[in-house]
Write a protein that holds these residues in place. Structure first.
Motif, short mmCIF file in Angstrom:
data_model
loop_
_atom_site.label_atom_id
_atom_site.label_comp_id
_atom_site.label_asym_id
_atom_site.label_seq_id
_atom_site.Cartn_x
_atom_site.Cartn_y
_atom_site.Cartn_z
N ALA A 49 41.78 73.09 45.52
CA ALA A 49 43.13 73.61 45.79
C ALA A 49 43.38 73.75 47.28
N GLU A 50 42.37 74.22 48.04
CA GLU A 50 42.57 74.38 49.47
C GLU A 50 42.69 73.04 50.19
N GLU A 51 42.06 71.99 49.66
CA GLU A 51 42.19 70.67 50.27
C GLU A 51 43.58 70.09 50.06
N VAL A 52 44.14 70.29 48.87
CA VAL A 52 45.48 69.78 48.59
C VAL A 52 46.51 70.45 49.51
N SER A 53 46.41 71.76 49.66
CA SER A 53 47.34 72.47 50.55
C SER A 53 47.12 72.11 52.01
N GLY A 58 30.13 63.11 42.78
CA GLY A 58 30.05 62.20 43.92
C GLY A 58 30.58 62.78 45.21
N LYS A 59 31.09 63.99 45.19
CA LYS A 59 31.64 64.62 46.40
C LYS A 59 30.49 65.06 47.30
N THR A 60 30.54 64.70 48.57
CA THR A 60 29.47 65.02 49.51
C THR A 60 29.90 65.96 50.63
N TRP A 61 31.19 66.14 50.83
CA TRP A 61 31.67 67.06 51.86
C TRP A 61 33.08 67.53 51.48
N ILE A 62 33.47 68.65 52.09
CA ILE A 62 34.77 69.26 51.83
C ILE A 62 35.67 69.02 53.04
N GLN A 115 45.79 63.18 42.41
CA GLN A 115 45.77 64.64 42.40
C GLN A 115 45.86 65.20 43.82
N PHE A 116 45.28 64.52 44.80
CA PHE A 116 45.38 64.95 46.19
C PHE A 116 46.82 64.87 46.69
N LEU A 117 47.52 63.81 46.33
CA LEU A 117 48.76 63.44 47.01
C LEU A 117 50.02 63.94 46.35
N GLU A 118 49.94 64.45 45.16
CA GLU A 118 51.17 64.79 44.42
C GLU A 118 52.07 65.75 45.19
N PRO A 119 51.60 66.91 45.70
CA PRO A 119 52.51 67.80 46.45
C PRO A 119 53.02 67.17 47.74
#
Length: 327
Positions: free
Chosen positions: A283-287, A129-133, A189-193
């Motif tokens: 990984a790059e989105e989380v950072s 369902g992901k449409t953009w980064i 998963q996005f917000l944990e760090p």
């Protein structure tokens, strides 16, 4: 005697012809013999089958290029600064009388008419369902748009309606839009760090909006609110909102291409969306979320620092007395 031999001649001729046909059908063709059209078509069909079964490197590169997701191409949000109030009949009347808003309404209806009932569900088969980064850096403040006003009930138990316009003001906020269990897992998963680094910072807050625009689902969520309180830490109850607001007209401004996945927004103290992401995190989105949050918190802390006091007159050096005038 002659008549008997004459009667046997046709039989011998037929036998020779049948033998000749059998020999021609069973013997392999000579290399110099021309190829018949049927054999040519079969050979071409085999070549096409091999070409489709074994794709060339160029076809593989094209398939990989089509399979990649693009970066976020535009700022998300609305252009007008939101107000913390529920729409009234006068607002609806003004909407129908404004020609620009009528054109927006027609565009929205035409877009929704081309979407099937199971469009969002079927879209989850491609990239989940992901449409953009998400972008690696923040959206510029002068280009960023406002987060719309969403109203609902806080999980803390108060019956009064709360608005995101009041909730997000003067703080750096990470907003998570939740609609399904899958969206909860994705946003976590996005917000944990980021939450581990800034949850104790008084200038930071984590806002969760449980959106259920379906009346039956909204009723079930409000009915089982006690069960949600058991899974959400008590410190996050004031910023956990349960809303049944209709989001159909906000899906395009907020980039909600699929209502079954989770969306994360980084909102600055001026209610502007400076960063956004969706679906399964990379990984790059989380950072990137953690880095952009750090930059906004540093800017806000510098703005709230008290101004430096002017330097006072230095005391006279030791061994000397201040000059006095004679009476």
């Amino acid at each position: 005697m002659r008549s008997a031999l004459a009667s046997l001649r046709p039989t011998r001729v037929a036998a020779r012809q049948s033998y000749r046909l059998r020999w021609m059908s069973t013997s392999p063709p000579s290399p110099d013999a021309p190829v018949t059209p049927d054999i040519e078509s079969k050979e071409k069909g085999k070549e096409k089958a091999q070409a489709t079964a074994e794709p060339s490197p160029n076809n593989t590169k094209t398939a990989k290029a089509d399979d990649t997701l693009p970066l976020l191409q535009r700022p998300l949000g609305i252009r007008e600064k939101p107000k913390a109030r529920v729409k009234t009949w006068s607002d609806t009347k003004e909407k129908f009388l404004d020609r620009d808003k009528q054109l927006e309404e027609r565009t929205h209806l035409a877009r929704e008419a081309t979407r099937g009932y199971f469009y969002d569900l079927n879209a989850t088969r491609r990239h989940g369902g992901k449409t953009w980064i998400a972008p690696k850096v923040m959206i510029r403040e002068d280009k960023a748009l406002y987060f719309p006003d969403i109203h609902g009930t806080a999980l803390a138990g108060s019956e009064e309606k709360i608005h995101t316009t009041n909730l997000l003001k003067d703080k750096v906020s990470v907003v998570a839009l939740l609609t399904t269990r899958i969206s909860e897992i994705q946003t976590a998963q996005f917000l944990e760090p980021t939450l581990q680094a800034f949850s104790s910072n008084p200038l930071f807050q984590f806002v969760q909006i449980n959106l259920q625009d379906n009346l039956l689902k909204s009723f079930l969520v409000s009915l089982f609110a006690s069960g949600i309180r058991k899974t959400v830490p008590e410190s996050l109850w004031p910023t956990y909102m349960v809303s049944s607001q209709n989001m159909e007209y906000l899906r395009q401004p907020l980039g909600i291409a699929n209502k079954h996945i989770g969306y994360v927004y980084l909102v600055d103290p001026n209610l502007k969306i400076r960063w956004a992401a969706c679906a399964d995190p990379k990984a790059e989105e989380v950072s990137a979320l953690k880095t952009c949050t750090t930059v906004l918190l540093d800017r806000l802390s510098k703005q709230q620092e008290p101004p430096a006091e002017p330097a006072s007159n230095s005391p006279p050096p030791q061994g000397t007395s201040p000059q006095t005038t004679a009476p």
